[in-house]
Motif scaffolding. Structure first.
Motif, mmCIF file in Angstrom:
data_model
loop_
_atom_site.group_PDB
_atom_site.id
_atom_site.type_symbol
_atom_site.label_atom_id
_atom_site.label_comp_id
_atom_site.label_asym_id
_atom_site.label_seq_id
_atom_site.Cartn_x
_atom_site.Cartn_y
_atom_site.Cartn_z
ATOM 1 N N LYS A 147 38.231 -11.405 47.108
ATOM 2 C CA LYS A 147 39.360 -10.254 46.620
ATOM 3 C C LYS A 147 39.391 -9.422 47.515
ATOM 4 O O LYS A 147 38.493 -8.775 47.883
ATOM 5 C CB LYS A 147 38.839 -9.786 45.189
ATOM 6 N N ALA A 148 40.677 -9.264 48.171
ATOM 7 C CA ALA A 148 41.207 -8.073 48.788
ATOM 8 C C ALA A 148 41.086 -7.082 48.283
ATOM 9 O O ALA A 148 41.715 -6.639 47.107
ATOM 10 C CB ALA A 148 42.490 -8.382 49.362
ATOM 11 N N GLY A 149 40.389 -5.894 48.908
ATOM 12 C CA GLY A 149 40.022 -4.999 48.037
ATOM 13 C C GLY A 149 41.080 -3.756 48.736
ATOM 14 O O GLY A 149 41.063 -3.220 49.967
ATOM 15 N N SER A 150 42.154 -3.357 47.883
ATOM 16 C CA SER A 150 43.063 -2.478 48.307
ATOM 17 C C SER A 150 43.818 -1.939 46.991
ATOM 18 O O SER A 150 43.549 -2.610 46.042
ATOM 19 C CB SER A 150 44.211 -2.953 49.384
ATOM 20 N N LYS B 41 33.935 -2.799 43.252
ATOM 21 C CA LYS B 41 33.623 -4.052 42.702
ATOM 22 C C LYS B 41 34.000 -4.123 41.187
ATOM 23 O O LYS B 41 33.795 -2.888 40.486
ATOM 24 C CB LYS B 41 32.212 -4.296 43.165
ATOM 25 N N LEU B 42 34.022 -5.229 40.725
ATOM 26 C CA LEU B 42 34.215 -5.478 39.254
ATOM 27 C C LEU B 42 33.072 -6.147 38.670
ATOM 28 O O LEU B 42 32.261 -7.046 39.346
ATOM 29 C CB LEU B 42 35.534 -6.472 38.941
ATOM 30 N N GLN C 200 35.969 -8.505 49.197
ATOM 31 C CA GLN C 200 34.922 -8.727 48.325
ATOM 32 C C GLN C 200 34.550 -10.205 48.231
ATOM 33 O O GLN C 200 35.487 -10.810 47.992
ATOM 34 C CB GLN C 200 35.090 -8.129 46.955
ATOM 35 N N GLY D 292 41.614 0.629 40.406
ATOM 36 C CA GLY D 292 42.149 0.740 41.694
ATOM 37 C C GLY D 292 42.174 -0.209 42.389
ATOM 38 O O GLY D 292 43.246 -0.297 43.445
ATOM 39 N N GLY D 293 41.404 -1.184 42.374
ATOM 40 C CA GLY D 293 41.297 -2.357 43.328
ATOM 41 C C GLY D 293 40.482 -2.251 44.608
ATOM 42 O O GLY D 293 40.193 -3.337 45.102
ATOM 43 N N ASN D 294 39.963 -1.006 44.912
ATOM 44 C CA ASN D 294 38.943 -1.215 45.790
ATOM 45 C C ASN D 294 37.362 -1.381 45.264
ATOM 46 O O ASN D 294 36.792 -1.688 46.144
ATOM 47 C CB ASN D 294 38.904 0.284 46.637
ATOM 48 N N GLY E 122 41.573 -19.882 39.234
ATOM 49 C CA GLY E 122 40.878 -18.759 39.581
ATOM 50 C C GLY E 122 41.255 -17.565 38.256
ATOM 51 O O GLY E 122 42.312 -17.914 37.542
ATOM 52 N N PRO E 123 40.708 -16.381 38.427
ATOM 53 C CA PRO E 123 40.975 -15.579 37.183
ATOM 54 C C PRO E 123 42.287 -14.974 37.233
ATOM 55 O O PRO E 123 42.735 -14.417 38.305
ATOM 56 C CB PRO E 123 39.919 -14.341 37.081
ATOM 57 N N ASN F 245 41.041 -2.223 52.481
ATOM 58 C CA ASN F 245 39.860 -1.218 52.559
ATOM 59 C C ASN F 245 38.753 -1.900 52.673
ATOM 60 O O ASN F 245 37.764 -1.553 53.356
ATOM 61 C CB ASN F 245 40.106 -0.340 51.273
ATOM 62 N N ASN F 246 38.664 -3.066 51.925
ATOM 63 C CA ASN F 246 37.407 -3.747 51.967
ATOM 64 C C ASN F 246 37.630 -5.423 51.475
ATOM 65 O O ASN F 246 39.031 -5.404 50.931
ATOM 66 C CB ASN F 246 36.565 -3.207 50.805
ATOM 67 N N TYR G 125 32.666 -12.950 45.143
ATOM 68 C CA TYR G 125 32.301 -13.288 44.178
ATOM 69 C C TYR G 125 31.641 -14.454 44.053
ATOM 70 O O TYR G 125 32.168 -15.445 44.649
ATOM 71 C CB TYR G 125 32.958 -12.946 43.056
ATOM 72 N N HIS H 55 29.489 -10.236 41.533
ATOM 73 C CA HIS H 55 29.828 -9.670 42.779
ATOM 74 C C HIS H 55 28.795 -10.062 43.818
ATOM 75 O O HIS H 55 27.619 -9.791 43.526
ATOM 76 C CB HIS H 55 29.894 -7.980 42.654
ATOM 77 N N PHE I 196 34.536 -16.942 45.173
ATOM 78 C CA PHE I 196 36.058 -16.186 45.373
ATOM 79 C C PHE I 196 35.988 -14.850 46.102
ATOM 80 O O PHE I 196 34.973 -14.478 46.207
ATOM 81 C CB PHE I 196 36.414 -15.915 43.692
ATOM 82 N N PHE J 39 42.605 -12.873 42.251
ATOM 83 C CA PHE J 39 41.744 -13.498 42.839
ATOM 84 C C PHE J 39 42.527 -14.911 43.279
ATOM 85 O O PHE J 39 43.522 -15.208 42.423
ATOM 86 C CB PHE J 39 40.591 -13.951 41.758
#
Lengths: 115, 109
Positions: free
Chosen positions: B90-93, A103-104, B33, A99-101, A42-43, B30-31, B35, B45, B88, B99
């Motif tokens: 990803k935990a959104g926090s 989408k990238l 995601q 911030g992490g919440n 993974g990245p 919080n979410n 990908y 995404h 993949f 990842f």
């Protein structure tokens, strides 16, 4: 809306040479990230910028890697000197605030081969 | 670590079948995601599910989230050869930009 632009698409160099990658994030995105992705993995985050300041560079091998984000827009990632284990895809991503919440949004990456 | 870890590592199915992949994480979020990464490309995404949601749909994608088990699943229905990619989560926090290794899905025509 234009996506994240990266160049070059491919780069082949010999060990001990230097190389630079360029990234242009989505317009208006404050946060820019550089990831390293080794084949089959993974990245891995290398560095995160918020505008033109560094937020996190804890995983960046600072003896050989450097990065900058001029005027809070474009960014360059440099490796000098390159090692065989640096062979990977280097991905640039951006997000609106960071911030992490959020989408990238990723660019297509630069595939680096070090011989 | 707040890292999302995907399971299985690899999945091979025939076109038209459904594909299910799972994600586990370790802390509150919080979410969550998901990908997709096609070979030689960057991550794209797909879908985001918030921590107060249990299920979300987008086209042929169905995502579920179980915060009590700290897990999520991604279901791709009626798979196509074009779905062949790595997926993949990803935990959104706050502060999490990690990842996992992904699930490599191969859909055979």
């Amino acid at each position: 809306e234009a996506g994240v632009a990266q160049s070059p698409r491919y780069k082949i160099i010999e060990k001990r040479q230097s190389v630079a990658f360029w990234c242009n994030p989505i317009s208006g995105h404050a946060t820019l990230y550089w990831y390293q992705q080794i084949l089959g993995q993974g990245p891995k985050l290398l560095i995160q910028f918020q505008n033109n300041g560094v937020v996190d560079d804890s995983q960046l091998p600072k003896d050989r890697f450097s990065a900058e984000r001029l005027k809070g827009v474009d960014s360059t990632l440099k490796i000098q000197p390159a090692k065989l284990e640096d062979s990977a895809v280097y991905l640039c991503a951006s997000s609106l605030r960071g911030g992490g919440n959020e989408k990238l949004f990723f660019g297509s990456g630069t595939q680096l081969s070090v011989l | 670590s707040q890292q999302g870890e995907e399971d299985p590592q690899a999945l091979s199915i025939q076109e038209g079948e459904n594909a299910t992949m799972n994600c586990s994480y370790k802390t509150s979020i919080n979410n969550l995601q998901w990908y997709r990464q096609n070979s030689g490309r960057g991550l794209v995404h797909l879908i985001l599910i918030r921590s107060n949601e249990r299920e979300k749909h987008s086209g042929r994608l169905r995502v579920t989230l179980d915060t009590s088990k700290k897990s999520s699943s991604l279901l791709i229905t009626a798979s196509r050869a074009a779905d062949t990619a790595s997926y993949f989560c990803k935990a959104g926090s706050q502060g999490n930009l990690i990842f996992g290794k992904g699930t490599k899905l191969s859909v055979k025509p």
